[in-house]
Design a protein around this motif. Structure first.
Motif, PDB file in Angstrom:
ATOM      1  N   SER A  90       0.819  -1.201   0.000  1.00 55.44           N
ATOM      2  CA  SER A  90       0.000   0.000   0.000  1.00 55.44           C
ATOM      3  C   SER A  90       0.857   1.257   0.000  1.00 55.44           C
ATOM      4  O   SER A  90       2.042   1.226   0.314  1.00 55.44           O
ATOM      5  CB  SER A  90      -0.919   0.015   1.224  1.00 55.44           C
ATOM      6  OG  SER A  90      -0.148  -0.010   2.408  1.00 55.44           O
ATOM      7  N   GLU A  91       0.229   2.384  -0.323  1.00 53.65           N
ATOM      8  CA  GLU A  91       0.943   3.643  -0.445  1.00 53.65           C
ATOM      9  C   GLU A  91       1.558   4.112   0.870  1.00 53.65           C
ATOM     10  O   GLU A  91       2.486   4.913   0.867  1.00 53.65           O
ATOM     11  CB  GLU A  91      -0.004   4.728  -0.976  1.00 53.65           C
ATOM     12  CG  GLU A  91      -0.283   4.608  -2.452  1.00 53.65           C
ATOM     13  CD  GLU A  91      -1.187   5.736  -2.947  1.00 53.65           C
ATOM     14  OE1 GLU A  91      -1.733   6.474  -2.108  1.00 53.65           O
ATOM     15  OE2 GLU A  91      -1.361   5.872  -4.155  1.00 53.65           O
ATOM     16  N   ASN A  92       0.990   3.654   1.986  1.00 56.01           N
ATOM     17  CA  ASN A  92       1.526   4.135   3.262  1.00 56.01           C
ATOM     18  C   ASN A  92       2.799   3.407   3.677  1.00 56.01           C
ATOM     19  O   ASN A  92       3.307   3.618   4.771  1.00 56.01           O
ATOM     20  CB  ASN A  92       0.465   4.033   4.370  1.00 56.01           C
ATOM     21  CG  ASN A  92      -0.065   2.608   4.531  1.00 56.01           C
ATOM     22  OD1 ASN A  92       0.470   1.685   3.931  1.00 56.01           O
ATOM     23  ND2 ASN A  92      -1.105   2.446   5.318  1.00 56.01           N
ATOM     24  N   ASN A  93       3.304   2.545   2.790  1.00 53.20           N
ATOM     25  CA  ASN A  93       4.567   1.854   3.043  1.00 53.20           C
ATOM     26  C   ASN A  93       5.601   2.326   2.016  1.00 53.20           C
ATOM     27  O   ASN A  93       5.575   1.900   0.864  1.00 53.20           O
ATOM     28  CB  ASN A  93       4.370   0.342   2.938  1.00 53.20           C
ATOM     29  CG  ASN A  93       5.647  -0.422   3.282  1.00 53.20           C
ATOM     30  OD1 ASN A  93       6.675   0.171   3.604  1.00 53.20           O
ATOM     31  ND2 ASN A  93       5.587  -1.731   3.217  1.00 53.20           N
ATOM     32  N   PRO A  94       6.514   3.227   2.420  1.00 49.10           N
ATOM     33  CA  PRO A  94       7.470   3.807   1.460  1.00 49.10           C
ATOM     34  C   PRO A  94       8.679   2.935   1.158  1.00 49.10           C
ATOM     35  O   PRO A  94       9.563   3.348   0.414  1.00 49.10           O
ATOM     36  CB  PRO A  94       7.904   5.094   2.178  1.00 49.10           C
ATOM     37  CG  PRO A  94       7.818   4.740   3.625  1.00 49.10           C
ATOM     38  CD  PRO A  94       6.650   3.787   3.764  1.00 49.10           C
ATOM     39  N   THR A  95       8.721   1.724   1.719  1.00 50.08           N
ATOM     40  CA  THR A  95       9.900   0.869   1.545  1.00 50.08           C
ATOM     41  C   THR A  95      10.224   0.627   0.074  1.00 50.08           C
ATOM     42  O   THR A  95      11.387   0.720  -0.347  1.00 50.08           O
ATOM     43  CB  THR A  95       9.685  -0.485   2.250  1.00 50.08           C
ATOM     44  OG1 THR A  95       9.381  -0.266   3.625  1.00 50.08           O
ATOM     45  CG2 THR A  95      10.945  -1.339   2.132  1.00 50.08           C
ATOM     46  N   SER A  96       9.195   0.323  -0.725  1.00 49.77           N
ATOM     47  CA  SER A  96       9.421   0.041  -2.144  1.00 49.77           C
ATOM     48  C   SER A  96      10.007   1.243  -2.870  1.00 49.77           C
ATOM     49  O   SER A  96      10.883   1.103  -3.726  1.00 49.77           O
ATOM     50  CB  SER A  96       8.098  -0.365  -2.811  1.00 49.77           C
ATOM     51  OG  SER A  96       7.593  -1.546  -2.226  1.00 49.77           O
ATOM     52  N   PHE A  97       9.536   2.430  -2.501  1.00 51.49           N
ATOM     53  CA  PHE A  97      10.060   3.655  -3.132  1.00 51.49           C
ATOM     54  C   PHE A  97      11.540   3.824  -2.839  1.00 51.49           C
ATOM     55  O   PHE A  97      12.343   4.125  -3.739  1.00 51.49           O
ATOM     56  CB  PHE A  97       9.278   4.872  -2.658  1.00 51.49           C
ATOM     57  CG  PHE A  97       9.939   6.179  -3.001  1.00 51.49           C
ATOM     58  CD1 PHE A  97       9.893   6.668  -4.299  1.00 51.49           C
ATOM     59  CD2 PHE A  97      10.632   6.900  -2.029  1.00 51.49           C
ATOM     60  CE1 PHE A  97      10.521   7.869  -4.623  1.00 51.49           C
ATOM     61  CE2 PHE A  97      11.250   8.098  -2.347  1.00 51.49           C
ATOM     62  CZ  PHE A  97      11.192   8.584  -3.640  1.00 51.49           C
ATOM     63  N   PHE A  98      11.916   3.651  -1.578  1.00 49.99           N
ATOM     64  CA  PHE A  98      13.321   3.844  -1.216  1.00 49.99           C
ATOM     65  C   PHE A  98      14.217   2.762  -1.823  1.00 49.99           C
ATOM     66  O   PHE A  98      15.374   3.026  -2.159  1.00 49.99           O
ATOM     67  CB  PHE A  98      13.471   3.885   0.306  1.00 49.99           C
ATOM     68  CG  PHE A  98      12.922   5.141   0.920  1.00 49.99           C
ATOM     69  CD1 PHE A  98      13.513   6.371   0.675  1.00 49.99           C
ATOM     70  CD2 PHE A  98      11.794   5.103   1.720  1.00 49.99           C
ATOM     71  CE1 PHE A  98      13.008   7.535   1.220  1.00 49.99           C
ATOM     72  CE2 PHE A  98      11.277   6.262   2.273  1.00 49.99           C
ATOM     73  CZ  PHE A  98      11.882   7.482   2.023  1.00 49.99           C
ATOM     74  N   LEU A  99      13.690   1.564  -1.995  1.00 51.19           N
ATOM     75  CA  LEU A  99      14.439   0.526  -2.704  1.00 51.19           C
ATOM     76  C   LEU A  99      14.626   0.902  -4.171  1.00 51.19           C
ATOM     77  O   LEU A  99      15.695   0.684  -4.759  1.00 51.19           O
ATOM     78  CB  LEU A  99      13.708  -0.818  -2.590  1.00 51.19           C
ATOM     79  CG  LEU A  99      13.738  -1.505  -1.220  1.00 51.19           C
ATOM     80  CD1 LEU A  99      12.858  -2.747  -1.224  1.00 51.19           C
ATOM     81  CD2 LEU A  99      15.171  -1.860  -0.823  1.00 51.19           C
ATOM     82  N   LEU A 100      13.575   1.490  -4.764  1.00 47.43           N
ATOM     83  CA  LEU A 100      13.652   1.922  -6.158  1.00 47.43           C
ATOM     84  C   LEU A 100      14.682   3.031  -6.343  1.00 47.43           C
ATOM     85  O   LEU A 100      15.482   2.991  -7.275  1.00 47.43           O
ATOM     86  CB  LEU A 100      12.279   2.402  -6.640  1.00 47.43           C
ATOM     87  CG  LEU A 100      11.281   1.330  -7.056  1.00 47.43           C
ATOM     88  CD1 LEU A 100       9.902   1.940  -7.294  1.00 47.43           C
ATOM     89  CD2 LEU A 100      11.751   0.604  -8.316  1.00 47.43           C
ATOM     90  N   ILE A 101      14.650   4.017  -5.461  1.00 44.08           N
ATOM     91  CA  ILE A 101      15.584   5.139  -5.615  1.00 44.08           C
ATOM     92  C   ILE A 101      17.021   4.682  -5.380  1.00 44.08           C
ATOM     93  O   ILE A 101      17.944   5.141  -6.060  1.00 44.08           O
ATOM     94  CB  ILE A 101      15.192   6.313  -4.669  1.00 44.08           C
ATOM     95  CG1 ILE A 101      15.869   7.597  -5.146  1.00 44.08           C
ATOM     96  CG2 ILE A 101      15.558   6.035  -3.232  1.00 44.08           C
ATOM     97  CD1 ILE A 101      15.360   8.836  -4.442  1.00 44.08           C
TER      98      ILE A 101
END
Length: 218
Positions: A90-101
């Motif tokens: 879900s959007e409230n979990n930023p883990t995937s974003f930080f892994l992507l960056i």
């Protein structure tokens, strides 16, 4: 009547990410007004690349700020694409974003080092530097499209596939314009190293895209 619980996902972290990227862009505009004005008309006028394509260009603060802006919005754009077309938390979990960056940053650094290594081996460092500056400049410009698309996808037309498709078309078009101008403006410099240029395109531009595409397909 039983109560119905509605889960509302928090997107506060996305708002902070977008705000930070906007601060980075505003800082670049404030500190380097003339460069920023030339950069904003890049797809229509190649003045920015012509004026600032010189020694140390990749390490200038303006270029670094725009690259940070690009990395943030590119990663967020990829996050939203994966969220719409694939399964992500879900959007409230930023883990995937930080892994992507982190993955995108590592990918770009490794790719750049390989390009410089190729330039050193074939004695084409100057040409490689010009190719990198031109390519990254147009990629940085296309991050403006990503930034606007991210805002639309998050706050206006949530998870719209039409917005994503339109943004991808614009991003590809901007970078194709950059590649076309590069070939046109540097054809005399590229022709003597045409074999190395083709090797560069196949090994360091096309191959990574094929590998990523195959991974996503599987």
């Amino acid at each position: 009547m039983n109560p119905v619980y509605k889960t509302i996902e928090s997107i506060d972290w996305i708002t902070l990410v977008l705000f930070f990227s906007m601060v980075v862009l505003a800082l670049g505009k404030y500190l380097f007004k003339n460069k920023f004005l030339n950069f904003m008309i890049l797809p229509f006028n190649n003045r920015y690349v012509v004026l600032y394509n010189k020694k140390g260009r990749l390490l200038s603060w303006f270029h670094i700020l725009l690259t940070i802006f690009q990395l943030i919005n590119f990663s967020l754009f990829l996050f939203l694409i994966l969220k719409v077309f694939f399964t992500l938390p879900s959007e409230n979990n930023p883990t995937s974003f930080f892994l992507l960056i982190a993955g995108l940053l590592l990918f770009q650094i490794v790719k750049m080092l390989l390009q410089f290594a190729q330039g050193f081996v074939f004695n084409t460092q100057g040409l490689i530097s010009e190719l990198l500056f031109n390519k990254i400049s147009y990629l940085n410009y296309s991050s403006l499209v990503m930034f606007i698309s991210n805002i639309v996808l998050i706050y206006i037309l949530k998870d719209s596939k039409i917005v994503i498709s339109s943004a991808i078309i614009l991003i590809i078009s901007i970078n194709v314009i950059g590649l076309t101008r590069l070939l046109k403006n540097h054809q005399k410099a590229i022709i003597p190293y045409f074999f190395y240029f083709i090797l560069y395109l196949c090994a360091l531009e096309i191959a990574p895209l094929v590998l990523v595409g195959s991974y996503l397909k599987d």
